[in-house]
Design an enzyme around this catalytic site. Structure first.
Site, PDB file in Angstrom:
ATOM      1  N   ASP A  95     -23.013  21.480  -9.345  1.00  5.47           N
ATOM      2  CA  ASP A  95     -22.031  21.127  -8.432  1.00  5.47           C
ATOM      3  C   ASP A  95     -21.363  19.645  -9.597  1.00  5.47           C
ATOM      4  O   ASP A  95     -22.227  19.569 -10.558  1.00  5.47           O
ATOM      5  CB  ASP A  95     -22.487  20.174  -7.309  1.00  5.47           C
ATOM      6  N   THR A  97     -33.172  24.042  -0.805  1.00  2.00           N
ATOM      7  CA  THR A  97     -33.502  25.315  -0.043  1.00  2.00           C
ATOM      8  C   THR A  97     -33.084  26.412  -0.788  1.00  2.00           C
ATOM      9  O   THR A  97     -33.046  27.425  -0.726  1.00  2.00           O
ATOM     10  CB  THR A  97     -32.233  25.381   1.394  1.00  2.00           C
ATOM     11  N   LYS A 153     -18.402  23.374  -5.757  1.00  3.58           N
ATOM     12  CA  LYS A 153     -18.701  23.997  -4.433  1.00  3.58           C
ATOM     13  C   LYS A 153     -18.342  23.219  -3.180  1.00  3.58           C
ATOM     14  O   LYS A 153     -17.868  22.044  -3.217  1.00  3.58           O
ATOM     15  CB  LYS A 153     -20.238  23.936  -4.442  1.00  3.58           C
TER      16      LYS A 153
END
Length: 314
Positions: free
Chosen positions: A170, A224, A193
């Site tokens: 990012d 995650t 993103k």
């Protein structure tokens, strides 16, 4: 008078790391007891005297709630037992993603946690790769900010990769990746993103050239693994030879392991700031920061500079 210049104690979750830190310092982790009540409340007690001692409390804030509360009780108990000074060694600083008001009517949890630690009586902080550098400014006390690049760089060197590109999953990680790229004198790339919501990436595009390159994605944490796996897929579809990821903190919330196992990633390298079981994935490797933390504690105790041990400052 204590026979040792300082003592190390550990919270329950971070005992594995505290043992390694203590071993490298040639001492043993101090005796501490945590009694749990039936309703989930717990009580911390030191099973040896800490009067007049300089003590270091090792505790990553993961899972965040119980481990933060346990650390606060450890600090409070040490101060009430007349410890000379209390330093909190927090390899993974939880709540750090909430470092600002990114939308109306939300808390700044990182600032709140800093205030709680200060109110508990901590004298100094040792932490590593904060999610946001400005969190250091939330404390009005000494904060020693370490960088896991000190253990990642030797690992990257051992790979002997050619045609490397360092990339950030990012835009927010651009500064971190730039320092790696400058160190190795290679190009960098960024992923832009768009999130649908927390932990869900809607769309990702690449800024930079990764064609025929061995890409190393660099991030402060993997939660995650949605972002890092999506980035790897986009990199490979844009012609990358291989994609690896290094991350200081392996939070690895479900379904992170499953995603990594099915991903385009060749490997994922994390530190042991959080106790992830690498037997769950052949792709995940772990490097230890115990030596880095032990060296920092020794230098602080000897009133020496800690910045000279950094390979990359970012």
């Amino acid at each position: 008078m204590s026979e040792k210049p300082f003592k190390i104690f550990s919270g329950r979750y971070s005992r594995y790391l505290a043992d390694e830190i203590a071993k490298k310092l040639g001492i043993e982790v101090g005796e501490m007891l945590v009694n749990e009540f039936a309703d989930g409340e717990f009580q911390v007690s030191y099973e040896e005297s800490v009067r007049g001692d300089e003590i270091y409390l090792v505790q990553s804030m993961f899972p965040p709630t119980d481990n933060l509360m346990e650390l606060l009780l450890m600090i409070d108990a040490a101060k009430r037992a007349s410890a000379k000074s209390v330093a909190a060694v927090i390899p993974y600083f939880g709540w750090a993603r909430q470092d600002r008001k990114d939308r109306p009517r939300v808390s700044i949890a990182a600032k709140l946690v800093a205030g709680m630690l200060t109110s508990a009586g901590v004298d100094s902080i040792i932490t590593m790769d904060l999610h946001a550098d400005q969190i250091q400014g939330f404390f009005n006390l000494p904060l020693n900010h370490l960088y896991a690049s000190s253990v990642f760089v030797p690992y990257i060197d051992s790979l002997k990769l050619k045609d490397m590109v360092f990339a950030s999953p990012d835009v927010g990680g651009a500064k971190r990746v730039l320092e790696y790229a400058k160190h190795y004198k290679v190009p960098m790339a960024l992923c832009h993103k768009q999130r649908a919501r927390a932990n869900v990436v809607e769309k990702m595009t690449i800024i930079g050239d990764v064609k025929d390159k061995n890409v190393i994605l660099v991030d402060d944490m993997i939660d995650t693994a949605g972002t890092i796996c999506t980035a790897a897929e986009v990199m490979m579809k844009n012609g990358a030879k291989s994609v690896r990821a290094i991350a200081s903190h392996g939070v690895m919330s479900d379904p992170a392991t499953e995603r990594i196992n099915k991903s385009f990633l060749t490997e994922v390298v994390i530190s042991d700031s959080i106790n992830y079981d690498t037997s769950r994935s052949e792709k995940v490797k772990k490097v230890s920061v115990a030596g880095l933390i032990a060296e920092t504690i020794q230098r602080i105790n000897d009133h020496e500079s800690i910045s000279s041990q950094y390979i990359i400052n970012h």
